[in-house]
Design a protein around this motif. Structure first.
Motif, PDB file in Angstrom:
ATOM      1  N   LEU A 203      36.349  52.223  35.612  1.00 19.37           N
ATOM      2  CA  LEU A 203      34.337  52.063  36.335  1.00 19.37           C
ATOM      3  C   LEU A 203      34.263  51.231  37.539  1.00 19.37           C
ATOM      4  CD1 LEU A 203      31.525  52.046  35.724  1.00 19.37           C
ATOM      5  CD2 LEU A 203      32.031  50.056  33.642  1.00 19.37           C
ATOM      6  N   ALA A 204      35.322  50.573  37.709  1.00 20.75           N
ATOM      7  CA  ALA A 204      35.675  49.657  38.806  1.00 20.75           C
ATOM      8  C   ALA A 204      35.694  50.035  40.570  1.00 20.75           C
ATOM      9  CB  ALA A 204      36.180  48.474  39.023  1.00 20.75           C
ATOM     10  N   HIS A 205      36.561  52.010  40.445  1.00 24.55           N
ATOM     11  CA  HIS A 205      36.526  52.609  41.434  1.00 24.55           C
ATOM     12  C   HIS A 205      35.537  53.216  41.496  1.00 24.55           C
ATOM     13  CE1 HIS A 205      40.811  51.454  40.507  1.00 24.55           C
ATOM     14  NE2 HIS A 205      41.282  51.996  42.318  1.00 24.55           N
ATOM     15  N   ARG A 206      34.656  53.696  40.409  1.00 21.83           N
ATOM     16  CA  ARG A 206      33.433  54.111  40.782  1.00 21.83           C
ATOM     17  C   ARG A 206      32.276  53.521  41.267  1.00 21.83           C
ATOM     18  NH1 ARG A 206      31.578  58.118  35.415  1.00 21.83           N
ATOM     19  NH2 ARG A 206      33.714  59.061  35.014  1.00 21.83           N
ATOM     20  N   ILE A 207      32.063  52.271  40.963  1.00 20.54           N
ATOM     21  CA  ILE A 207      31.357  51.092  41.408  1.00 20.54           C
ATOM     22  C   ILE A 207      31.402  51.191  42.698  1.00 20.54           C
ATOM     23  CG2 ILE A 207      29.783  49.723  40.712  1.00 20.54           C
ATOM     24  CD1 ILE A 207      30.697  49.664  38.236  1.00 20.54           C
ATOM     25  N   SER A 208      32.814  50.622  42.850  1.00 22.05           N
ATOM     26  CA  SER A 208      32.860  50.550  44.695  1.00 22.05           C
ATOM     27  C   SER A 208      33.039  51.722  45.615  1.00 22.05           C
ATOM     28  CB  SER A 208      34.548  49.649  44.330  1.00 22.05           C
ATOM     29  OG  SER A 208      35.380  50.872  43.995  1.00 22.05           O
ATOM     30  N   GLN A 209      33.148  52.621  45.444  1.00 26.05           N
ATOM     31  CA  GLN A 209      32.907  54.053  46.002  1.00 26.05           C
ATOM     32  C   GLN A 209      31.440  54.160  45.976  1.00 26.05           C
ATOM     33  OE1 GLN A 209      35.138  57.278  43.651  1.00 26.05           O
ATOM     34  NE2 GLN A 209      37.118  56.312  44.099  1.00 26.05           N
ATOM     35  N   ARG A 210      30.514  54.261  44.594  1.00 26.40           N
ATOM     36  CA  ARG A 210      29.144  54.252  44.934  1.00 26.40           C
ATOM     37  C   ARG A 210      28.740  53.137  45.584  1.00 26.40           C
ATOM     38  NH1 ARG A 210      28.648  54.749  39.477  1.00 26.40           N
ATOM     39  NH2 ARG A 210      28.281  52.846  39.245  1.00 26.40           N
ATOM     40  N   GLU A 211      29.337  51.815  46.198  1.00 24.71           N
ATOM     41  CA  GLU A 211      28.216  50.660  47.341  1.00 24.71           C
ATOM     42  C   GLU A 211      29.578  50.299  47.076  1.00 24.71           C
ATOM     43  OE1 GLU A 211      26.080  48.186  44.221  1.00 24.71           O
ATOM     44  OE2 GLU A 211      26.379  48.902  43.045  1.00 24.71           O
ATOM     45  N   HIS A 214      31.471  43.669  44.955  1.00 22.64           N
ATOM     46  CA  HIS A 214      32.409  42.214  44.950  1.00 22.64           C
ATOM     47  C   HIS A 214      33.161  42.173  43.344  1.00 22.64           C
ATOM     48  CE1 HIS A 214      36.454  39.366  45.194  1.00 22.64           C
ATOM     49  NE2 HIS A 214      35.582  39.051  44.889  1.00 22.64           N
ATOM     50  N   PHE A 215      34.078  42.169  42.590  1.00 20.79           N
ATOM     51  CA  PHE A 215      34.074  41.870  41.148  1.00 20.79           C
ATOM     52  C   PHE A 215      34.211  41.137  40.971  1.00 20.79           C
ATOM     53  CE2 PHE A 215      33.898  47.170  41.175  1.00 20.79           C
ATOM     54  CZ  PHE A 215      32.930  47.503  41.039  1.00 20.79           C
ATOM     55  N   LEU A 216      34.173  40.090  39.925  1.00 17.19           N
ATOM     56  CA  LEU A 216      35.027  39.153  39.263  1.00 17.19           C
ATOM     57  C   LEU A 216      35.511  39.403  37.948  1.00 17.19           C
ATOM     58  CD1 LEU A 216      32.492  36.804  40.172  1.00 17.19           C
ATOM     59  CD2 LEU A 216      34.101  37.407  41.385  1.00 17.19           C
ATOM     60  N   LEU A 217      36.922  39.535  37.988  1.00 14.46           N
ATOM     61  CA  LEU A 217      37.598  39.954  36.900  1.00 14.46           C
ATOM     62  C   LEU A 217      37.178  38.684  35.665  1.00 14.46           C
ATOM     63  CD1 LEU A 217      38.318  42.241  34.970  1.00 14.46           C
ATOM     64  CD2 LEU A 217      40.768  41.195  36.365  1.00 14.46           C
ATOM     65  N   PHE A 218      37.225  38.743  34.410  1.00 17.01           N
ATOM     66  CA  PHE A 218      37.082  37.420  33.187  1.00 17.01           C
ATOM     67  C   PHE A 218      37.474  38.140  31.932  1.00 17.01           C
ATOM     68  CE2 PHE A 218      32.870  37.317  35.775  1.00 17.01           C
ATOM     69  CZ  PHE A 218      32.786  36.247  36.193  1.00 17.01           C
ATOM     70  N   TRP A 219      38.726  37.005  31.405  1.00 25.37           N
ATOM     71  CA  TRP A 219      38.866  37.212  29.993  1.00 25.37           C
ATOM     72  C   TRP A 219      39.435  36.072  29.335  1.00 25.37           C
ATOM     73  CZ3 TRP A 219      41.135  36.828  34.826  1.00 25.37           C
ATOM     74  CH2 TRP A 219      42.879  36.503  35.597  1.00 25.37           C
ATOM     75  N   SER A 220      39.989  36.347  28.500  1.00 25.24           N
ATOM     76  CA  SER A 220      40.663  35.165  27.403  1.00 25.24           C
ATOM     77  C   SER A 220      41.714  34.390  28.392  1.00 25.24           C
ATOM     78  CB  SER A 220      40.193  34.940  26.339  1.00 25.24           C
ATOM     79  OG  SER A 220      39.325  35.545  25.354  1.00 25.24           O
ATOM     80  N   PRO A 221      41.741  33.725  28.245  1.00 25.90           N
ATOM     81  CA  PRO A 221      43.077  33.200  29.251  1.00 25.90           C
ATOM     82  C   PRO A 221      44.115  33.363  27.780  1.00 25.90           C
ATOM     83  CG  PRO A 221      41.478  31.231  28.779  1.00 25.90           C
ATOM     84  CD  PRO A 221      40.619  32.279  28.515  1.00 25.90           C
ATOM     85  N   GLY A 222      45.351  33.567  27.707  1.00 24.12           N
ATOM     86  CA  GLY A 222      47.005  33.366  26.857  1.00 24.12           C
ATOM     87  C   GLY A 222      47.404  34.588  26.971  1.00 24.12           C
ATOM     88  N   SER A 223      48.255  34.718  26.258  1.00 24.43           N
ATOM     89  CA  SER A 223      49.013  36.409  25.833  1.00 24.43           C
ATOM     90  C   SER A 223      48.755  36.132  24.816  1.00 24.43           C
ATOM     91  CB  SER A 223      50.673  35.093  25.725  1.00 24.43           C
ATOM     92  OG  SER A 223      51.433  36.310  24.768  1.00 24.43           O
ATOM     93  N   ALA A 224      48.548  37.434  24.409  1.00 17.71           N
ATOM     94  CA  ALA A 224      48.583  38.521  23.381  1.00 17.71           C
ATOM     95  C   ALA A 224      48.868  38.273  22.206  1.00 17.71           C
ATOM     96  CB  ALA A 224      48.297  40.419  23.632  1.00 17.71           C
ATOM     97  N   ASP A 225      50.061  37.336  22.474  1.00 18.57           N
ATOM     98  CA  ASP A 225      51.056  37.361  21.233  1.00 18.57           C
ATOM     99  C   ASP A 225      50.919  35.845  20.969  1.00 18.57           C
ATOM    100  OD1 ASP A 225      52.713  36.147  23.353  1.00 18.57           O
ATOM    101  OD2 ASP A 225      54.472  36.756  22.617  1.00 18.57           O
ATOM    102  N   ASP A 245      43.408  48.365  45.325  1.00 15.27           N
ATOM    103  CA  ASP A 245      42.267  48.728  46.833  1.00 15.27           C
ATOM    104  C   ASP A 245      41.315  48.464  46.406  1.00 15.27           C
ATOM    105  OD1 ASP A 245      42.380  50.058  44.272  1.00 15.27           O
ATOM    106  OD2 ASP A 245      41.985  52.456  45.151  1.00 15.27           O
ATOM    107  N   ILE A 246      40.354  47.732  45.590  1.00 12.48           N
ATOM    108  CA  ILE A 246      38.695  47.246  45.462  1.00 12.48           C
ATOM    109  C   ILE A 246      38.762  45.859  46.002  1.00 12.48           C
ATOM    110  CG2 ILE A 246      38.333  49.824  44.673  1.00 12.48           C
ATOM    111  CD1 ILE A 246      37.934  47.531  42.154  1.00 12.48           C
ATOM    112  N   SER A 247      37.172  45.605  46.266  1.00 19.28           N
ATOM    113  CA  SER A 247      37.295  43.952  46.253  1.00 19.28           C
ATOM    114  C   SER A 247      37.099  43.508  44.945  1.00 19.28           C
ATOM    115  CB  SER A 247      35.992  43.596  47.577  1.00 19.28           C
ATOM    116  OG  SER A 247      35.826  42.208  47.956  1.00 19.28           O
ATOM    117  N   ILE A 248      38.068  42.165  44.057  1.00 23.72           N
ATOM    118  CA  ILE A 248      38.373  41.853  42.843  1.00 23.72           C
ATOM    119  C   ILE A 248      38.542  40.701  43.284  1.00 23.72           C
ATOM    120  CG2 ILE A 248      39.847  43.270  42.406  1.00 23.72           C
ATOM    121  CD1 ILE A 248      38.354  43.640  39.453  1.00 23.72           C
ATOM    122  N   THR A 249      38.408  39.694  42.210  1.00 23.93           N
ATOM    123  CA  THR A 249      38.935  38.568  42.264  1.00 23.93           C
ATOM    124  C   THR A 249      39.417  38.572  40.588  1.00 23.93           C
ATOM    125  OG1 THR A 249      37.822  37.488  44.492  1.00 23.93           O
ATOM    126  CG2 THR A 249      38.839  36.381  42.555  1.00 23.93           C
TER     127      THR A 249
END
Length: 339
Positions: A203-211, A214-225, A245-249
């Protein structure tokens, strides 16, 4: 009028209660006291309608190095504080009361206790019967003001981020100012609400190719285990590695206040149902929300432009990138047309 609202639930549940808090505060020209948990209290910071915040600490949520005894002692202090506050009204702000919530209402000694329930306890002086109507939880909670003659149509969710918090997170992230900033929130507590890492990447690549964006990536901190607080560090790393290859932080937020501030920098956010969804809506950001084994009509984004997707077989994993991308485009066009 001294009012205590009991909302010892998840982060999103408390955020969804803020319209009720605001309407009661404005109707009676008072500040509303609340009983909340240690892990959701920070969403109430800077809220002008909040008076005293009573904190309930759960043993399994104590911080590293914090003893069980200290948690119990703090709980006893909360008992005493609530008992001697002499409340006129206690409101169990939940779609259905439980014995634990009722226990706290009794401790308060309030003259009136308001709660939902067709088979309400005798301790509840103002029981509101459940209906079969499909109403959003914010609309449902607004009914809790009716016994006080204070009902009003609920307003937006209310989260308050300070200028200092905004400045600090903006400097930390340094997102571009001249192009759209899109948030991708990849975490969800329930397995059936979790969209796959490779789909976020596509999805991020599709959007960045279209326009240009910049993306901000959010997640719950910590390890899955991590058994106590599982996170998505590994999932975030996989996404970042595939998006060089895309603009993302990556935005590794340390607490809820940082997440709130960072989300205000976004023009639009994609997330599954959960606390982060309601944080995005609470700071006024348009949302594309994915729903698996929860009901969009009840838990959907409130008070902001949005698109919701209800997954096949109530499993977000089954949502296609095409379907999500289509809704992402639709929402963006709608928001731009309204400006």
């Amino acid at each position: 009028m001294k009012i205590l609202i009991i909302r010892r639930d998840n982060i999103g549940d408390l955020i969804l209660t803020t319209p009720l808090i605001a309407s009661l505060a404005e109707k009676f020209n008072v500040k509303i006291d609340v009983l909340v948990n240690t892990y959701n209290q920070s969403v109430l910071e800077n809220n002008p309608h909040i008076g005293r915040i009573h904190i309930y600490s759960k043993l399994h949520h104590r911080k590293h190095g914090q003893s069980a005894l200290s948690v119990i002692m703090r709980r006893i202090k909360t008992y005493i504080d609530i008992r001697f506050a002499r409340y006129d009204v206690a409101i169990i702000a939940r779609e259905g009361f439980t014995k634990r919530q009722l226990h706290w209402a009794k401790i308060s000694g309030a003259k009136r206790t308001i709660a939902f329930g067709n088979d309400a306890s005798g301790s509840i002086t103002d029981a509101i019967g459940k209906t079969q109507d499909k109403r959003h939880i914010v609309e449902l909670l607004a009914d809790l003001a009716k016994p006080l003659g204070a009902y009003s149509e609920p307003g937006p969710l209310e989260l308050y981020v300070s200028e200092d918090e905004l400045t600090s997170i903006a400097q930390k992230i340094a997102a571009p100012q001249d192009i759209p900033v899109y948030g991708l929130q990849i975490s969800a507590r329930k397995p059936l609400q979790q969209w796959q890492a490779e789909k976020f990447v596509e999805l991020a690549h599709r959007i960045s190719q279209r326009e240009k964006c910049h993306f901000l990536l959010f997640w719950s901190p910590g390890s899955a285990d991590n058994k106590e607080h599982p996170g998505d560090d590994e999932k975030a790393q996989r996404i970042m590695s595939a998006c060089k290859d895309i603009s993302i932080t990556p935005v590794a937020t340390k607490n809820l206040r940082e997440l709130m501030a960072a989300m205000t920098l976004c023009d639009q956010i994609l997330t599954s149902d959960g606390g982060a969804l309601h944080i995005a809506a609470g700071v006024g950001v348009p949302v594309v929300a994915m729903f698996g084994n929860s009901d969009a009509w009840f838990w959907g984004p409130w008070g902001v432009p949005h698109e919701t997707l209800e997954a096949p077989d109530r499993n977000v994993n089954l949502l296609s990138v095409d379907a999500v991308d289509e809704r992402f485009i639709q929402l963006r066009r709608r928001v731009l047309a309204a400006e």
